[in-house]
Scaffold this motif. Sequence first.
Motif, PDB file in Angstrom:
ATOM      1  N   ASP A  13     -43.698 -64.684   9.495  1.00 35.15           N
ATOM      2  CA  ASP A  13     -42.505 -65.070   8.724  1.00 35.15           C
ATOM      3  C   ASP A  13     -42.082 -63.952   7.782  1.00 35.15           C
ATOM      4  O   ASP A  13     -40.891 -63.663   7.633  1.00 35.15           O
ATOM      5  CB  ASP A  13     -42.768 -66.348   7.927  1.00 35.15           C
ATOM      6  N   ILE A  14     -43.062 -63.308   7.144  1.00 34.56           N
ATOM      7  CA  ILE A  14     -42.753 -62.218   6.215  1.00 34.56           C
ATOM      8  C   ILE A  14     -42.186 -61.017   6.973  1.00 34.56           C
ATOM      9  O   ILE A  14     -41.184 -60.423   6.554  1.00 34.56           O
ATOM     10  CB  ILE A  14     -44.006 -61.839   5.391  1.00 34.56           C
TER      11      ILE A  14
ATOM     12  N   VAL B  42     -45.666 -52.022   9.701  1.00 33.82           N
ATOM     13  CA  VAL B  42     -44.349 -52.003   9.069  1.00 33.82           C
ATOM     14  C   VAL B  42     -43.711 -50.647   9.371  1.00 33.82           C
ATOM     15  O   VAL B  42     -44.245 -49.605   8.986  1.00 33.82           O
ATOM     16  CB  VAL B  42     -44.471 -52.222   7.537  1.00 33.82           C
ATOM     17  N   TYR B  43     -42.594 -50.677  10.065  1.00 32.04           N
ATOM     18  CA  TYR B  43     -41.944 -49.434  10.489  1.00 32.04           C
ATOM     19  C   TYR B  43     -40.944 -48.909   9.458  1.00 32.04           C
ATOM     20  O   TYR B  43     -40.705 -47.714   9.394  1.00 32.04           O
ATOM     21  CB  TYR B  43     -41.266 -49.625  11.847  1.00 32.04           C
ATOM     22  N   ASN B  44     -40.364 -49.769   8.663  1.00 28.15           N
ATOM     23  CA  ASN B  44     -39.427 -49.345   7.628  1.00 28.15           C
ATOM     24  C   ASN B  44     -40.186 -49.232   6.310  1.00 28.15           C
ATOM     25  O   ASN B  44     -40.536 -50.238   5.698  1.00 28.15           O
ATOM     26  CB  ASN B  44     -38.281 -50.349   7.502  1.00 28.15           C
ATOM     27  N   GLU B  45     -40.432 -48.004   5.867  1.00 30.39           N
ATOM     28  CA  GLU B  45     -41.243 -47.787   4.668  1.00 30.39           C
ATOM     29  C   GLU B  45     -40.640 -48.416   3.417  1.00 30.39           C
ATOM     30  O   GLU B  45     -41.356 -48.712   2.467  1.00 30.39           O
ATOM     31  CB  GLU B  45     -41.493 -46.296   4.444  1.00 30.39           C
ATOM     32  N   GLU B  46     -39.338 -48.638   3.418  1.00 22.84           N
ATOM     33  CA  GLU B  46     -38.701 -49.274   2.265  1.00 22.84           C
ATOM     34  C   GLU B  46     -39.151 -50.724   2.100  1.00 22.84           C
ATOM     35  O   GLU B  46     -39.017 -51.298   1.026  1.00 22.84           O
ATOM     36  CB  GLU B  46     -37.176 -49.213   2.406  1.00 22.84           C
ATOM     37  N   ASN B  47     -39.679 -51.321   3.169  1.00 23.55           N
ATOM     38  CA  ASN B  47     -40.119 -52.719   3.124  1.00 23.55           C
ATOM     39  C   ASN B  47     -41.570 -52.898   2.683  1.00 23.55           C
ATOM     40  O   ASN B  47     -41.996 -54.018   2.419  1.00 23.55           O
ATOM     41  CB  ASN B  47     -39.943 -53.376   4.496  1.00 23.55           C
ATOM     42  N   VAL B  48     -42.338 -51.823   2.608  1.00 23.88           N
ATOM     43  CA  VAL B  48     -43.779 -51.930   2.364  1.00 23.88           C
ATOM     44  C   VAL B  48     -44.090 -52.670   1.068  1.00 23.88           C
ATOM     45  O   VAL B  48     -44.869 -53.634   1.065  1.00 23.88           O
ATOM     46  CB  VAL B  48     -44.453 -50.542   2.389  1.00 23.88           C
TER      47      VAL B  48
ATOM     48  N   LYS C  86     -42.256 -54.663  -0.723  1.00 24.38           N
ATOM     49  CA  LYS C  86     -41.765 -56.048  -0.691  1.00 24.38           C
ATOM     50  C   LYS C  86     -42.675 -56.929   0.165  1.00 24.38           C
ATOM     51  O   LYS C  86     -42.968 -58.068  -0.198  1.00 24.38           O
ATOM     52  CB  LYS C  86     -40.322 -56.080  -0.170  1.00 24.38           C
ATOM     53  N   ILE C  87     -43.114 -56.393   1.289  1.00 22.69           N
ATOM     54  CA  ILE C  87     -43.999 -57.158   2.169  1.00 22.69           C
ATOM     55  C   ILE C  87     -45.347 -57.386   1.495  1.00 22.69           C
ATOM     56  O   ILE C  87     -45.898 -58.489   1.550  1.00 22.69           O
ATOM     57  CB  ILE C  87     -44.133 -56.466   3.535  1.00 22.69           C
ATOM     58  N   LYS C  88     -45.884 -56.364   0.831  1.00 18.23           N
ATOM     59  CA  LYS C  88     -47.156 -56.530   0.114  1.00 18.23           C
ATOM     60  C   LYS C  88     -47.019 -57.580  -0.990  1.00 18.23           C
ATOM     61  O   LYS C  88     -47.907 -58.417  -1.171  1.00 18.23           O
ATOM     62  CB  LYS C  88     -47.612 -55.192  -0.470  1.00 18.23           C
TER      63      LYS C  88
ATOM     64  N   ILE D 233     -55.452 -56.406  -0.532  1.00 19.70           N
ATOM     65  CA  ILE D 233     -54.412 -55.849   0.337  1.00 19.70           C
ATOM     66  C   ILE D 233     -54.457 -54.326   0.221  1.00 19.70           C
ATOM     67  O   ILE D 233     -54.519 -53.786  -0.885  1.00 19.70           O
ATOM     68  CB  ILE D 233     -53.007 -56.361  -0.070  1.00 19.70           C
ATOM     69  N   ARG D 234     -54.419 -53.663   1.370  1.00 18.10           N
ATOM     70  CA  ARG D 234     -54.397 -52.199   1.411  1.00 18.10           C
ATOM     71  C   ARG D 234     -53.299 -51.743   2.364  1.00 18.10           C
ATOM     72  O   ARG D 234     -52.897 -52.489   3.250  1.00 18.10           O
ATOM     73  CB  ARG D 234     -55.737 -51.668   1.926  1.00 18.10           C
ATOM     74  N   ASP D 235     -52.857 -50.500   2.177  1.00 23.72           N
ATOM     75  CA  ASP D 235     -51.913 -49.944   3.141  1.00 23.72           C
ATOM     76  C   ASP D 235     -52.286 -48.505   3.466  1.00 23.72           C
ATOM     77  O   ASP D 235     -52.908 -47.820   2.666  1.00 23.72           O
ATOM     78  CB  ASP D 235     -50.468 -50.051   2.639  1.00 23.72           C
ATOM     79  N   GLN D 236     -51.908 -48.085   4.685  1.00 26.93           N
ATOM     80  CA  GLN D 236     -52.186 -46.734   5.150  1.00 26.93           C
ATOM     81  C   GLN D 236     -51.053 -46.283   6.053  1.00 26.93           C
ATOM     82  O   GLN D 236     -50.647 -47.010   6.958  1.00 26.93           O
ATOM     83  CB  GLN D 236     -53.508 -46.711   5.910  1.00 26.93           C
ATOM     84  N   ARG D 237     -50.556 -45.076   5.817  1.00 30.50           N
ATOM     85  CA  ARG D 237     -49.518 -44.526   6.667  1.00 30.50           C
ATOM     86  C   ARG D 237     -50.150 -43.968   7.939  1.00 30.50           C
ATOM     87  O   ARG D 237     -51.155 -43.264   7.873  1.00 30.50           O
ATOM     88  CB  ARG D 237     -48.757 -43.440   5.933  1.00 30.50           C
TER      89      ARG D 237
END
Length: 99
Positions: free
Chosen positions: A16-17, A47-53, A55-57, A72-76
């Motif tokens: 959904d997110i 997540v392909y659009n970095e501008e959304n990262v 907001k999604i987190k 929660i973690r993120d990695q490019r």
Amino acid sequence: MDKEQIKTELVEKSNDILEKYGEMDRVESVSVMNMAAKTVFLGSLKVYNEENVSKIKRDLKKELKGYGELTIRDQRVVPCCAPRFVNISYNISITSQIS
């Protein structure tokens, strides 16, 4: 609440997110690790659009924090032959008994 119900809810909320922000990837499943004192649910989103990262987190934190201890973690990621993306991973530790 049982593990299968939690897994289903986590997949649905994650998708959904992603859909809310127009991301093309979908979550197929969430992994479960059973330990003596807790159960850990592991999920990841592309997540392909970095501008959304961010907001999604933020939305993941809001939607998933009620289940247990959330990380929660993120990695490019820059693959050689595919579009680059950000992998957002989360784990939820639940210490109460679930079946």
